[in-house]
Scaffold this motif. Structure first.
Motif, PDB file in Angstrom:
ATOM      1  N   VAL A  47       0.864  -1.180   0.000  1.00  0.00           N
ATOM      2  CA  VAL A  47       0.000   0.000   0.000  1.00  0.00           C
ATOM      3  C   VAL A  47       0.898   1.226   0.000  1.00  0.00           C
ATOM      4  CG1 VAL A  47      -1.896   1.198   1.099  1.00  0.00           C
ATOM      5  CG2 VAL A  47      -1.744  -1.294   1.262  1.00  0.00           C
ATOM      6  N   ASP A  48       1.000   1.862  -1.169  1.00  0.00           N
ATOM      7  CA  ASP A  48       1.857   3.039  -1.329  1.00  0.00           C
ATOM      8  C   ASP A  48       1.129   4.262  -0.783  1.00  0.00           C
ATOM      9  OD1 ASP A  48       3.717   4.904  -2.131  1.00  0.00           O
ATOM     10  OD2 ASP A  48       2.939   5.007  -4.186  1.00  0.00           O
ATOM     11  N   ASP A  49       1.636   4.779   0.315  1.00  0.00           N
ATOM     12  CA  ASP A  49       0.985   5.884   1.025  1.00  0.00           C
ATOM     13  C   ASP A  49       1.456   7.236   0.491  1.00  0.00           C
ATOM     14  OD1 ASP A  49      -0.751   6.920   2.949  1.00  0.00           O
ATOM     15  OD2 ASP A  49       0.802   7.012   4.486  1.00  0.00           O
ATOM     16  N   GLY A  50       1.279   7.432  -0.836  1.00  0.00           N
ATOM     17  CA  GLY A  50       1.623   8.716  -1.444  1.00  0.00           C
ATOM     18  C   GLY A  50       3.105   8.985  -1.518  1.00  0.00           C
ATOM     19  N   SER A  51       3.918   7.970  -1.807  1.00  0.00           N
ATOM     20  CA  SER A  51       5.371   8.162  -1.891  1.00  0.00           C
ATOM     21  C   SER A  51       5.720   9.197  -2.951  1.00  0.00           C
ATOM     22  CB  SER A  51       6.071   6.841  -2.217  1.00  0.00           C
ATOM     23  OG  SER A  51       5.924   5.909  -1.163  1.00  0.00           O
ATOM     24  N   THR A  52       6.792   9.940  -2.691  1.00  0.00           N
ATOM     25  CA  THR A  52       7.229  10.992  -3.620  1.00  0.00           C
ATOM     26  C   THR A  52       8.643  10.752  -4.135  1.00  0.00           C
ATOM     27  OG1 THR A  52       8.026  12.341  -1.766  1.00  0.00           O
ATOM     28  CG2 THR A  52       5.760  12.725  -2.507  1.00  0.00           C
TER      29      THR A  52
END
Length: 515
Positions: A47-52
């Motif tokens: 679950v990619d929590d908004g990676s930048t």
């Protein structure tokens, strides 16, 4: 990419919240790709929590290459709870195993955890952990526990979520992580699960999970925090204990974990001394309020003497005295020597030191023994170690060189009191341990490599390690293990420079004047 809807449900769903891990995620991915469990038997939900940092695209490529990996992209929620809860909703496995993106699994972890859960009908399985740069529970993993209860075991020492949960159990009880930016959300989730579970099992004979501290300590657990919010979140975990127990010994024992680990230990040693002054004062004030509000007298009474002393000074509202006690504790170390080692057995001797000198105790006229500390105003009953000295021990452990696996070696300890001829009633304690070399007990026989030996002294609330100048060499070809002695080296972990000793002595002298 998601598994085809027609495929049979997997045995295990691994749920991983992901946020800007960079290269720290490499070991987790490698460990999941190399599991001995068949890829068709487990799924990985990232679950990619908004990676930048480009992680999202990397995860998409990973899922495109491996059918049992899937990715969920969400706007940044700021904390792992939301990703974990989405993972529970997405999971199809009989069991859900949580992991963090900077940790990793033992190669046989999923296969062993699943088999152990099925064998014991477990709702929760706690797999043995190893720490790299951070602490993990120790006493909990002395042996396998097919049926453990929080009120009768050391389960409360393990409140991180990195465990295997039966998915139907999570759904039946509506167990979810509290969401939002907050602390100790895992304590709330795990304690609720412990009380709801029909059976909890502890798998100790194989390292399943490697808990890692990043070199820059950027893991969430190492960040500074607001003491008021922290203790507010801690009260939520205590509320769960209170809802499932009645006042008395069991509740006191469980509450003691939060007084010991989350409160008193943060007032101890370098951890407290190195914190910013303003934060120390805020933490002290909030901790004092919690102790007065929530903990019955029996909670502190069951702590070891050194921690009872800190709790007593907290109640007395003496922050300068707490600093003095912390400075003294920061110098407590262990030293050990070994004699007549053989491939079958070794004998080690060790003791605790404080400021370079043996840690001392006092035998009182009433027959009680007390810990000697350099802070005045602490009642003798708070410093009583009569019972603690009877249960003190020194274990021999083997730690795999280059890894984090660590196992107890079968051993037996005796303790000798050595009187101080210059101080009537004063004495120190010397531990002698005879350990039997048993390679098959190391990591369930998955033990090829070099294992360095050390001792761990557990006495009066301290657990301190000291290396031994011995290594156990285990080959892959079935040859007998070899006990190797490297070139002579100091075997004490106390290596204070003279300047550091002078600074410690000066600080103690100044603090004695304040208290």
């Amino acid at each position: 990419m998601s598994p085809a809807a027609s495929s049979s449900p997997p045995k295990v769903s691994v749920v991983v919240p992901v946020y800007n891990p960079g290269a720290h995620m490499d070991e987790l991915i490698d460990s999941l790709l190399n599991q001995t469990m068949d890829p068709g038997d487990f799924e990985v939900i990232l679950v990619d929590d908004g990676s930048t940092d480009g992680t999202g695209a990397r995860l998409d490529r990973l899922a495109a290459e491996h059918a049992h990996f899937q990715v969920v992209h969400i706007p940044n929620s700021g904390w792992p709870s939301r990703p974990r809860n989405l993972g529970i909703e997405r999971a199809r496995g009989t069991y859900v195993q949580f992991a963090d993106n900077d940790d990793w699994f033992g190669t046989e972890a999923l296969q062993r955890l699943y088999a152990y859960a099925e064998e014991n009908g477990s709702d929760i399985v706690v797999g043995r952990m190893a720490g790299r740069g951070r602490g993990v529970p120790r006493e909990l993993f002395r042996r396998n526990l097919p049926d453990a209860r929080p009120e009768k075991s050391a389960l409360v020492d393990s409140l991180t979520p990195h465990k295997m949960f039966r998915r139907s159990f999570l759904l039946e009880h509506g167990l979810r992580f509290p969401e939002g930016r907050r602390r100790l959300e895992d304590h709330v989730f795990v304690m609720a699960a412990y009380f709801a579970a029909r059976r909890i099992s502890v798998l100790s004979d194989y390292v399943c999970y490697y808990h890692v501290a990043r070199p820059d300590h950027s893991n969430a657990g190492f960040r500074t925090f607001d003491p008021a919010g922290y203790f507010g979140n801690l009260r939520e975990a205590l509320d769960i204990v209170d809802a499932n127990t009645v006042p008395g010994a069991v509740r006191d024992r469980l509450h003691r974990r939060w007084l010991r680990v989350e409160t008193v230990e943060r007032l101890s040693g370098k951890r407290f001394l190195n914190a910013p002054e303003e934060w120390r004062e805020d933490f002290f004030r909030e901790a004092r309020g919690l102790v007065a509000e929530r903990f019955a007298p029996g909670v502190a009474a069951g702590l070891p003497a050194r921690q009872r002393a800190a709790a007593e000074l907290l109640v007395q509202d003496r922050i300068d005295a707490v600093r003095g006690l912390a400075a003294w504790e920061a110098s407590v170390r262990a030293r050990a020597t070994v004699s007549a080692p053989s491939a079958e057995e070794i004998t080690a001797t060790g003791e605790l030191l404080s400021g370079g000198s043996p840690l001392t105790f006092t035998h009182r006229p009433d027959g009680a023994d007390t810990l000697s500390v350099p802070v005045d105003g602490i009642p003798a009953e708070v410093l009583d170690v009569t019972r603690a000295l009877r249960t003190a021990k020194m274990d021999v452990l083997a730690r795999r060189r280059g890894g984090a696996e660590e196992f107890f070696v079968p051993s037996k300890t005796s303790v000798t009191r050595v009187p101080d001829p210059n101080a009537p009633g004063a004495f120190r304690t010397v531990h002698t341990t005879v350990a039997r070399i048993a390679p098959d007990t190391l990591n369930s026989g998955r033990n090829a490599g070099t294992w360095d030996l050390k001792v761990r002294i557990s006495s009066c609330g301290w657990q301190r390690d000291a290396p031994l100048p011995l290594s156990l060499l285990i080959s892959t070809d079935g040859a007998p293990p070899v006990l190797a002695t490297p070139p002579a080296r100091p075997v004490t972990v106390l290596r204070l420079k003279r300047a550091a000793r002078r600074r410690t002595a000066a600080l103690l002298a100044r603090l004695r004047g304040l208290v």
